[in-house]
Design a protein around this motif. Structure first.
Motif, mmCIF file in Angstrom:
data_model
loop_
_atom_site.group_PDB
_atom_site.id
_atom_site.type_symbol
_atom_site.label_atom_id
_atom_site.label_comp_id
_atom_site.label_asym_id
_atom_site.label_seq_id
_atom_site.Cartn_x
_atom_site.Cartn_y
_atom_site.Cartn_z
ATOM 1 N N LYS A 1 -9.446 0.820 2.191
ATOM 2 C CA LYS A 1 -9.989 0.183 3.392
ATOM 3 C C LYS A 1 -11.362 -0.427 3.131
ATOM 4 O O LYS A 1 -11.628 -1.581 3.509
ATOM 5 C CB LYS A 1 -10.074 1.225 4.514
ATOM 6 C CG LYS A 1 -10.545 0.661 5.834
ATOM 7 C CD LYS A 1 -10.531 1.743 6.916
ATOM 8 C CE LYS A 1 -10.986 1.171 8.259
ATOM 9 N NZ LYS A 1 -10.974 2.215 9.329
ATOM 10 N N LYS B 1 0.817 -1.216 0.000
ATOM 11 C CA LYS B 1 0.000 0.000 0.000
ATOM 12 C C LYS B 1 0.849 1.264 0.000
ATOM 13 O O LYS B 1 0.557 2.219 -0.731
ATOM 14 C CB LYS B 1 -0.944 -0.009 1.208
ATOM 15 C CG LYS B 1 -1.862 1.216 1.252
ATOM 16 C CD LYS B 1 -2.899 1.109 2.353
ATOM 17 C CE LYS B 1 -2.300 1.390 3.706
ATOM 18 N NZ LYS B 1 -3.338 1.523 4.757
ATOM 19 N N SER B 2 1.897 1.276 0.792
ATOM 20 C CA SER B 2 2.716 2.487 0.895
ATOM 21 C C SER B 2 3.378 2.846 -0.432
ATOM 22 O O SER B 2 3.628 4.023 -0.705
ATOM 23 C CB SER B 2 3.785 2.315 1.979
ATOM 24 O OG SER B 2 4.625 1.214 1.682
ATOM 25 N N LEU C 1 0.648 4.845 -2.195
ATOM 26 C CA LEU C 1 0.331 6.112 -1.541
ATOM 27 C C LEU C 1 1.431 7.148 -1.725
ATOM 28 O O LEU C 1 1.154 8.346 -1.847
ATOM 29 C CB LEU C 1 0.071 5.877 -0.047
ATOM 30 C CG LEU C 1 -1.171 5.044 0.288
ATOM 31 C CD1 LEU C 1 -1.275 4.830 1.787
ATOM 32 C CD2 LEU C 1 -2.431 5.705 -0.252
ATOM 33 N N GLU D 1 -7.256 6.355 0.497
ATOM 34 C CA GLU D 1 -7.145 5.602 1.749
ATOM 35 C C GLU D 1 -8.486 4.965 2.103
ATOM 36 O O GLU D 1 -8.549 3.786 2.488
ATOM 37 C CB GLU D 1 -6.689 6.533 2.874
ATOM 38 C CG GLU D 1 -5.237 6.948 2.804
ATOM 39 C CD GLU D 1 -4.339 6.061 3.649
ATOM 40 O OE1 GLU D 1 -4.734 4.907 3.917
ATOM 41 O OE2 GLU D 1 -3.244 6.514 4.015
ATOM 42 N N ASN E 1 -5.450 11.785 -1.572
ATOM 43 C CA ASN E 1 -4.960 10.788 -0.618
ATOM 44 C C ASN E 1 -6.055 10.243 0.294
ATOM 45 O O ASN E 1 -6.136 9.030 0.530
ATOM 46 C CB ASN E 1 -3.838 11.391 0.241
ATOM 47 C CG ASN E 1 -2.588 11.684 -0.564
ATOM 48 O OD1 ASN E 1 -2.606 12.532 -1.449
ATOM 49 N ND2 ASN E 1 -1.516 10.992 -0.258
ATOM 50 N N GLU E 2 -6.907 11.129 0.790
ATOM 51 C CA GLU E 2 -7.950 10.686 1.722
ATOM 52 C C GLU E 2 -8.937 9.750 1.037
ATOM 53 O O GLU E 2 -9.310 8.702 1.592
ATOM 54 C CB GLU E 2 -8.685 11.896 2.290
ATOM 55 C CG GLU E 2 -9.726 11.518 3.345
ATOM 56 C CD GLU E 2 -10.387 12.736 3.967
ATOM 57 O OE1 GLU E 2 -11.399 12.554 4.684
ATOM 58 O OE2 GLU E 2 -9.894 13.865 3.747
#
Length: 231
Positions: A209, A190-191, A194, A205, A201-202
């Motif tokens: 999830k 994931k990183s 991102l 994320e 970004n929000e």
């Protein structure tokens, strides 16, 4: 100096237009002959004896393949195969296979439902030029897959162990992502994704999830890429 492709079909092109349909040309027509002349250094493929190894270095083999040129034309009805182990596309003419040079004048190879493109990608901090399969392209965020096959060496006969031939073995594919046609970078967790995204970004994320995106599965990453392109 290598000549550029000479267009011998009467056509009108709008440079940079993505809406124009490719002009289809069959093998044996002037543009194919010109392609062959421009690449007089086509190297013959040295065929391996099947008895010397187990498995197959090829991912795709078709008898109605397509080469699409950067000019917008495409050459149809080609016998093509993609040698993953040697990272080369091979074309058959008469009874022999030849290696297609890696050249910017060829924009893509179409193997039925699979598109192979030549891209620069990051490999352990170094830039490499090679073939990848296009999964999502011509968008803000693009996804590609690098197929991997390696050759396990032959094993000699030993006490209580028979001799074994060399074997081509599939390795896990590597997913690559690029934003706005920049350098392709591998996505393994994931990183990795991102740190690459320039915005949203929000939302990303939350999507990861909510949809339980799995970064070891290319089809799951594709969902994420397609979502990003809607933002």
């Amino acid at each position: 100096m290598k000549r550029h492709f000479i267009v011998t079909v009467i056509s009108v092109f709008v440079i940079g237009s993505f809406a124009q349909k490719p002009i289809k040309v069959d093998v044996g027509k002037p543009i194919f002959n010109q392609l062959w002349e421009d690449y007089q250094n086509f190297k013959k493929v040295e065929e391996e004896q099947a008895s010397n190894y187990v498995g197959n270095p090829y991912r795709y083999e078709v008898d109605k393949g397509i080469i699409q040129l950067s000019s917008g034309e495409q050459i149809d009805n080609l016998i093509l195969r993609y040698n993953v182990y040697k990272d080369q596309v091979e074309i058959k003419k008469n009874d022999r296979y030849y290696v297609v040079p890696k050249d910017k004048n060829i924009s893509k190879f179409i193997f039925a439902d699979h598109i192979i493109v030549l891209k620069v990608f990051d490999y352990s901090g170094k830039r490499r030029l090679g073939y990848l399969e296009s999964i999502v392209d011509e968008s803000a965020c693009n996804q590609f897959v690098k197929h991997n096959i390696f050759l396990s060496p032959a094993k000699e006969q030993k006490p209580f162990q028979e001799a074994q031939p060399a074997e081509f073995i599939d390795k896990k594919n590597t997913v690559y992502i690029s934003f706005n046609d920049n350098l392709l970078n591998a996505i393994k967790k994931k990183s990795d994704f991102l740190v690459m995204i320039p915005d949203h970004n929000e939302e990303i994320e939350n999507f990861i999830k909510k949809n339980k995106i799995k970064f070891h599965k290319p089809e799951s990453i594709k969902e994420l890429v397609q979502f990003y392109n809607t933002l």
